[in-house]
Design a protein around this motif. Structure first.
Motif, mmCIF file in Angstrom:
data_model
loop_
_atom_site.group_PDB
_atom_site.id
_atom_site.type_symbol
_atom_site.label_atom_id
_atom_site.label_comp_id
_atom_site.label_asym_id
_atom_site.label_seq_id
_atom_site.Cartn_x
_atom_site.Cartn_y
_atom_site.Cartn_z
ATOM 1 N N GLU A 452 0.841 -1.206 0.000
ATOM 2 C CA GLU A 452 0.000 0.000 0.000
ATOM 3 C C GLU A 452 0.873 1.253 0.000
ATOM 4 O O GLU A 452 0.660 2.180 -0.785
ATOM 5 N N LEU A 453 1.885 1.228 0.887
ATOM 6 C CA LEU A 453 2.763 2.390 1.017
ATOM 7 C C LEU A 453 3.583 2.613 -0.246
ATOM 8 O O LEU A 453 3.756 3.742 -0.700
ATOM 9 N N LEU A 454 4.082 1.505 -0.831
ATOM 10 C CA LEU A 454 4.884 1.640 -2.048
ATOM 11 C C LEU A 454 4.047 2.299 -3.143
ATOM 12 O O LEU A 454 4.538 3.123 -3.904
ATOM 13 N N GLU A 455 2.800 1.922 -3.201
ATOM 14 C CA GLU A 455 1.939 2.536 -4.206
ATOM 15 C C GLU A 455 1.721 4.013 -3.875
ATOM 16 O O GLU A 455 1.784 4.877 -4.739
ATOM 17 N N ARG A 456 1.553 4.281 -2.579
ATOM 18 C CA ARG A 456 1.302 5.650 -2.133
ATOM 19 C C ARG A 456 2.470 6.589 -2.475
ATOM 20 O O ARG A 456 2.285 7.744 -2.815
ATOM 21 N N VAL A 457 3.721 6.096 -2.362
ATOM 22 C CA VAL A 457 4.867 6.956 -2.625
ATOM 23 C C VAL A 457 5.215 7.013 -4.113
ATOM 24 O O VAL A 457 6.255 7.535 -4.498
ATOM 25 N N GLY A 458 4.303 6.486 -4.950
ATOM 26 C CA GLY A 458 4.456 6.705 -6.383
ATOM 27 C C GLY A 458 5.369 5.727 -7.078
ATOM 28 O O GLY A 458 6.005 6.063 -8.069
ATOM 29 N N ILE A 459 5.461 4.505 -6.558
ATOM 30 C CA ILE A 459 6.246 3.491 -7.270
ATOM 31 C C ILE A 459 5.334 2.776 -8.253
ATOM 32 O O ILE A 459 4.260 2.295 -7.871
ATOM 33 N N PRO A 460 5.725 2.741 -9.542
ATOM 34 C CA PRO A 460 4.816 2.291 -10.594
ATOM 35 C C PRO A 460 4.345 0.849 -10.424
ATOM 36 O O PRO A 460 3.180 0.563 -10.621
ATOM 37 N N ASP A 461 5.245 -0.064 -10.070
ATOM 38 C CA ASP A 461 4.850 -1.465 -9.960
ATOM 39 C C ASP A 461 5.242 -1.979 -8.579
ATOM 40 O O ASP A 461 6.301 -2.577 -8.406
#
Lengths: 598, 288
Positions: A452-461
């Protein structure tokens, strides 16, 4: 361009010579090291005794007398007695020292010369790298002792030839050291600069590279000296080589054969060999410590020491998130006195606010940030002041409490994202571990949260990044990962130490946007340590300018930029290369023509 | 206009890859540029763009795999080691990191005298020249007898500049020479570069990631993106009114040290990003 200035009192320029100072420094440290002094003296004593081999004893080493057979210790003219053949044990012992020293000298110096040459050539010239490496590997596969015995007919049993061959067999050891060092040094910019200056390869090798390689090679040669002595003794013990040459190995062998008649005879050569070899190994170790310094120990984070008379000021509720008052941080100088690098710093950060801590290198801005985090190096001492986070005094708090605080209420983003990720674990496992420690979630829940956090910080995949190792992602992505980890427990205070300095400007802009968005979402306070006024103007609500360990100016960002109060702030703002200074004088083509700049 | 001092045409750089019959990796994909005598060409780009490699290729430190480089009308694309050494009187370098670009065990005097001594200067003349050079870059004369570790980053960079000036070159490749320096030091070192250029008429190939620095010192600017020069022209035009989308992004990403103006720029940047994303979408048909 140069008007020839008169050489008024030209200082003694060391144009050609190497700085004697560096070598003298190493020598002085060596003399102060008891291990080096004692072992060095032992070796020296052996050398002197060996030189006196024809003076002290009354007999030659191979002079056999019937009446001297198995004489006990302390007999007249035979202080250490006689052996089974009636030879003077003392004379044989002293001559054995010479045999050992000559063996060491031949073996070690051949390994030194050949190994260093091959190492320099193989490490510096790309085209020789592979063939030299192959040669060294093949040499290393030879079974040393066996080869020396097999080649005995060729060497005619002369230990000097045997040791010369052994020297070649030892070559790969020195070669590897020199080669690795050379490869490292030839990547240094000063070697490139020398190449561009027109310095020949030979000169670069001799002047720039050999001086770096020298230390480790001397150390390794000392060890090889010892091992050459050991091998020579071993061969002589096995009875390989001329019987005429007295040596520790041959003497021990003789002593063993005679052990039921005169049990003490083998002890003398055995002790001498052991002491000599041990002295070389320990002397080599002492040399290594001096040249290369002791290995730094991994630093353990402990609660920062406070000065003896330190007493935290009482916290008064100002309602601010972080209240730093009169903070002092000092380092102990070698002479024992405290040297303050942070001198009475006071800062205030409220929820949802970003404070820019600005200054040049050495201003103490990072030390201040580390002081607030409580992660100063063990040598640091907090001398005064107070750090209050959400009404709680941090300074002098027990380690367990600080650990709980860090990662839950205070989080940290470093300058070098890559060096803050462990290269042997996946991104995912490092994030999950951090989240589990700070929030106590189960493994599955923590993984869910990490994605969830990785997506939140703008990591594409996020799935792929989760499974990746740090070397597989870019610096910007690594910084996003660390931000994800830092904000995982929803901290109240985020300390970012030059978070964008190592990144490209386009990435920097994205990271600053991300931090701003996260702050709006979570309402945390941020301390942003930076030297870049553009970053301050972009992201900070207020700023504190530091110089020489003190805060010289604080205020709202807009006010300070519009009307700096302190001259240092004005100077810094004046040094910024602003967007409107564009170079517009034309190139000076005319002057350049026909002018010799010399 | 007379022939330029340096002209690169279709310059390609490729590094061999370890392993049998593996194709080399191309870092620079054919760039063209010229530098006139006494002129500064700024090369700006981000990490991994190949900007540093371009400078190293000119210096003969990176393998040129295609195209030509002409210096003063002479082809210097493939020189023998001897010819390259001779060229060291003409082309010099200042590197980024003032800490690793000076040999820590040589005195400043020895470092500065080295390029002169290898060119056959006698010792007394070299010594005098070293003192002149120190004076020229604003260092005290007694610096010659001291070691690099006694100097700050800015002072070391002055030493590196003095070393580059020693043989009296006509072109200096400057690889991020002020990036490792503090703000106030950066400004004074930049001024030194410009002063030296005005006095000696030396030309600079000035490589940097920092648009503000490049703008300050360059007559013309080339923008490198993924191994190609995507935009090149007079400084004012490239840094004020860029045409290439990448240059536009680069320009708006650099924060201005002015809170109000920066707020405006941030908004501009967000707008530009939206527009460019849409263009990409139209061009490729898939979301970027």
């Amino acid at each position: 361009m140069s008007t020839p200035t008169a050489p008024v009192a030209v200082p003694a320029l060391a144009l050609e010579d190497e700085p004697a100072e560096v070598r003298r420094g190493a020598l002085q440290r060596l003399v102060r090291d008891p291990q080096a002094v004692i072992t060095g003296l032992i070796i020296l004593t052996f050398v002197v005794l060996g030189l006196l081999a024809n003076v002290i004893p009354q007999h030659g080493p191979n002079e056999a007398r019937f009446e001297a057979i198995n004489l006990p210790i302390g007999s007249p003219d035979y202080p250490l007695g006689g052996d089974y053949a009636g030879r003077d044990i003392l004379a044989r012992l002293l001559h054995s020292i010479n045999t050992a020293m000559v063996s060491g000298l031949i073996g070690a110096s051949i390994a030194l010369v050949v190994g260093t040459t091959l190492g320099l050539v193989g490490g510096y010239f790309n085209r020789f790298r592979t063939p030299v490496e192959w040669g060294a590997t093949i040499l290393q596969t030879f079974p040393g002792m066996l080869l020396l015995i097999v080649l005995m007919p060729l060497t005619g049993g002369d230990f000097r030839w045997t040791m010369a061959i052994f020297g070649f067999l030892l070559t790969p050891g020195i070669y590897r050291i020199v080669r690795n060092q050379t490869v490292g040094v030839s990547r240094e910019l000063y070697v490139d600069a020398a190449r561009v200056s027109g310095v020949t390869d030979m000169r670069i090798l001799g002047r720039h590279i050999l001086s770096v390689v020298r230390g480790p090679v001397i150390v390794a040669t000392t060890f090889l000296f010892g091992s050459a002595i050991g091998v020579q003794s071993g061969l002589a013990y096995l009875g390989v080589g001329s019987k005429e040459i007295p040596s520790f190995g041959a003497m021990i062998s003789d002593g063993f054969r005679n052990i039921y008649i005169a049990p003490g005879q083998y002890i003398w050569p055995a002790v001498a060999l052991g002491v000599l070899n041990g002295a070389f190994v320990l002397f080599g170790n002492a040399l290594r410590d001096t040249f290369e310094g002791s290995q730094p120990k991994a630093e353990k984070i402990t609660a920062t020491a406070v000065a003896d008379d330190f007493e935290a000021e009482t916290a008064d509720g100002t309602g601010a998130l972080l209240e730093v008052r009169d903070l002092g941080i000092a380092y102990r100088s070698p002479s024992g006195e405290l040297n303050e690098v942070v001198r009475g710093v006071s800062l205030t950060v409220r929820m949802g606010e970003t404070l820019g801590l600005v200054g040049e290198s050495g201003s103490g801005k990072t030390q201040t940030a580390f002081g607030v985090l409580g992660v100063l190096p063990t040598e640091a001492v907090v001398t005064r002041g107070s750090v209050v986070l959400a009404g709680r005094q941090i300074l002098g708090a027990p380690q367990a409490e600080l650990n709980k605080l860090r990662g839950s209420e205070i989080a940290y983003i470093p300058q070098e994202p890559m060096s803050n990720l462990d290269p042997v674990y996946t991104i995912g496992s490092q994030l999950v571990e951090g989240i589990r420690v700070s929030t106590g979630l189960s493994k599955a829940k923590a993984k869910e949260r990490a994605l969830e956090l990785l997506e939140r910080v703008g990591i594409p995949d996020p799935q792929r990044t989760f499974r990746s190792y740090p070397h597989e992602i870019s610096g910007g992505m690594a910084q996003r990962v660390l931000i994800a980890g830092a904000v995982a427990p929803k901290p109240k205070l985020l300390i970012a130490d030059e978070p964008t300095t190592a990144l490209d400007v386009t990435v920097q802009a994205d990271i600053l946007d991300l931090l701003r968005d996260l702050q709006a979402e979570m309402g945390m306070g941020i301390v942003l340590v930076t030297h870049n006024f553009g970053v301050v103007a972009d992201s900070c609500t207020s700023l504190a300018v530091m110089q020489g360990g003190e805060v010289v100016e604080t205020g709202a960002t807009i006010d300070v930029f519009a009307q700096p109060q302190h001259p240092y702030t004005s100077m810094l703002l004046g040094s910024i290369l602003d967007e409107d200074t564009i170079r517009d004088d034309s190139a000076m083509v005319l002057v350049a023509d026909g002018k010799d700049p010399r | 206009m007379t022939a330029p001092l340096l002209r690169a045409q279709g310059l390609k750089v490729a590094y061999p890859v370890k392993g049998f019959r593996k194709p080399p990796v191309e870092i620079v994909h054919g760039v063209d540029f010229e530098i006139g005598a006494g002129e500064t060409l700024g090369i700006v780009g981000e990490s991994g763009s190949g900007k540093t490699t371009i400078g190293r290729a000119i210096l003969g430190l990176a393998p040129i795999s295609g195209g030509t480089v002409e210096y003063d009308g002479r082809d210097i694309t493939a020189l023998s080691a001897r010819e390259r050494r001779a060229l060291s009187r003409e082309i010099q370098v200042v590197f980024q990191d003032p800490y690793s670009s000076l040999n820590p065990s040589l005195t400043i005097g020895a470092t500065l005298a080295e390029p002169l001594i290898v060119q056959g200067w006698d010792k007394a003349k070299a010594t005098r020249r070293v003192l002149d050079l120190l004076d020229h870059v604003g260092l005290p004369k007694n610096a010659a007898a001291r070691l690099p570790r006694e100097f700050s980053g800015g002072q070391r960079q002055r030493v590196a500049i003095a070393r580059a000036l020693a043989p009296g070159p006509r072109l200096i490749v400057c690889d991020e020479p002020v990036s490792a320096l503090d703000l106030s030091t950066q400004a004074t070192v930049m001024d030194l570069f410009i002063d030296i250029q005005r006095e000696t008429g030396v030309a600079y190939l000035f490589v940097s990631h920092d648009l503000a620095v490049v703008r300050h010192i360059s007559h013309r600017v080339g923008v490198v993106y993924r191994g190609e020069i995507v935009e090149q022209g007079p400084t004012r035009q490239v840094t004020k009114d860029p045409e290439h989308p990448y240059t536009q992004r680069l320009l708006l990403a650099a924060p201005i040290a002015d809170p109000t103006a920066q707020q405006q720029r941030r908004a501009d940047r967000a707008r530009l990003r939206a527009v460019q994303a849409e263009q990409d979408l139209q061009a490729t048909g898939v979301p970027a």
